[in-house]
Scaffold this active site. Structure first.
Site, PDB file in Angstrom:
ATOM      1  N   ASP A 129       6.294  10.087   5.994  1.00  0.00           N
ATOM      2  CA  ASP A 129       5.017  10.365   5.739  1.00  0.00           C
ATOM      3  C   ASP A 129       4.400  10.899   4.680  1.00  0.00           C
ATOM      4  OD1 ASP A 129       4.344   9.213   8.278  1.00  0.00           O
ATOM      5  OD2 ASP A 129       4.371  11.079   9.537  1.00  0.00           O
ATOM      6  N   LYS A 180      -2.676  14.890   8.944  1.00  0.00           N
ATOM      7  CA  LYS A 180      -2.757  13.212   9.187  1.00  0.00           C
ATOM      8  C   LYS A 180      -3.030  12.923  10.735  1.00  0.00           C
ATOM      9  CE  LYS A 180       1.141  11.126   9.382  1.00  0.00           C
ATOM     10  NZ  LYS A 180       1.033  10.749  10.762  1.00  0.00           N
TER      11      LYS A 180
END
Length: 289
Positions: A136, A11
């Site tokens: 996250d 990410k």
């Protein structure tokens, strides 16, 4: 059991704004995130009984003790105690605690691979489970470009404009155990304004618009991350000097940095230059999605 591993893509925080410190001690964020198409960890589900996750791969030795995959399995066991889960093997290809969501992506991949195999897991609210595992993990569960707000629990999809490519570069500095907490401490964000509201997701119709948006918003954690990781400044400078680099910034709380390019050839050429200059660093290229 599934024959194919579940991909856990890196990410990348193309932007990371800290809007202020909330009354509960957490920080209100706004971040445009993208995911690497072909750079990440992999999880494989096999026979046996779920216990401590087996870890292999180039960064396996750096992952000591329980990890977020183990926490994901524990959460599933609490919610579906009668489900006999198989064993998981994690292929750890991403540097540890590197600002590109490796552990969060691994936990999200564990939820996906278990829900695909076990009906008892598929019935669970996986997004709710993800929220208990880390800020996250919810966005990594989707693994699609998005704007994250709140502490990561509010996710709105964003379409990225066409194809573009990135170099990911990590100096492989030693990472303190409390890295993220220390970065936020050094940031010293003021209290969140009482009238703070989330913006509408941006409409990014071209690569140029994306570059302008990301350059303007930046990463609020870059300054404190440079204090903890002195080589971040060097890495950003090296990336910015590469031919046809359109933007070089920090991802997350670091120390991984990224540079954006409009073609795969430009990114690959830049990576060769950077690897020659910084052979001790972890450097790779990817298409972002």
């Amino acid at each position: 059991m599934p024959a194919n591993p579940e991909f856990a893509p890196a990410k990348i925080n193309l932007t990371l704004e800290v809007l202020g410190r909330r009354g509960d001690g957490y920080h209100e964020l706004q971040s445009l995130v993208a995911f690497a198409r072909d750079v990440g960890d992999r999880l494989t589900l096999g026979p046996g009984t779920a216990g401590e996750t087996k870890v292999e791969g180039p960064f396996a030795s750096a992952l000591a003790g329980p990890n977020l995959v183990d926490k994901a399995i524990a959460a599933i066991k609490r919610l579906a105690p009668d489900c006999q889960l198989g064993s998981l093997t994690l292929e750890k290809n991403l540097p540890i605690a590197s600002g590109i969501g490796g552990g969060s992506a691994d936990a999200a991949a564990a939820l996906r691979i278990l829900s695909a195999e076990y009906p008892e897991v598929a019935k669970l609210d996986l997004e709710a489970v993800a929220r208990t595992l880390g800020a996250d993990v919810p966005v990594c569960l989707r693994s699609k470009s998005a704007i994250m707000t709140g502490i990561g629990e509010e996710i709105r999809d964003v379409d990225l404009p066409g194809e573009f490519f990135a170099i990911l570069a990590n100096p492989l500095d030693e990472v303190p155990a409390n890295k993220t907490a220390e970065v936020f401490r050094l940031l010293g964000a003021p209290p969140l304004p009482t009238n703070s509201t989330a913006e509408r997701p941006p409409v990014l119709s071209s690569f140029g618009e994306l570059i302008r948006y990301a350059a303007t918003r930046g990463n609020a954690l870059e300054g404190p991350a440079r204090q903890i990781f002195p080589q971040v400044g060097m890495m950003l400078s090296e990336l910015a000097k590469l031919p046809r680099c359109r933007l070089a910034q920090l991802s997350g709380a670091g120390p991984t940095c990224f540079a954006l390019f409009d073609t795969q050839q430009a990114a690959a050429y830049g990576a060769r230059i950077l690897k020659s200059a910084q052979p001790q660093c972890w450097i790779t290229t990817t298409r972002l999605m």
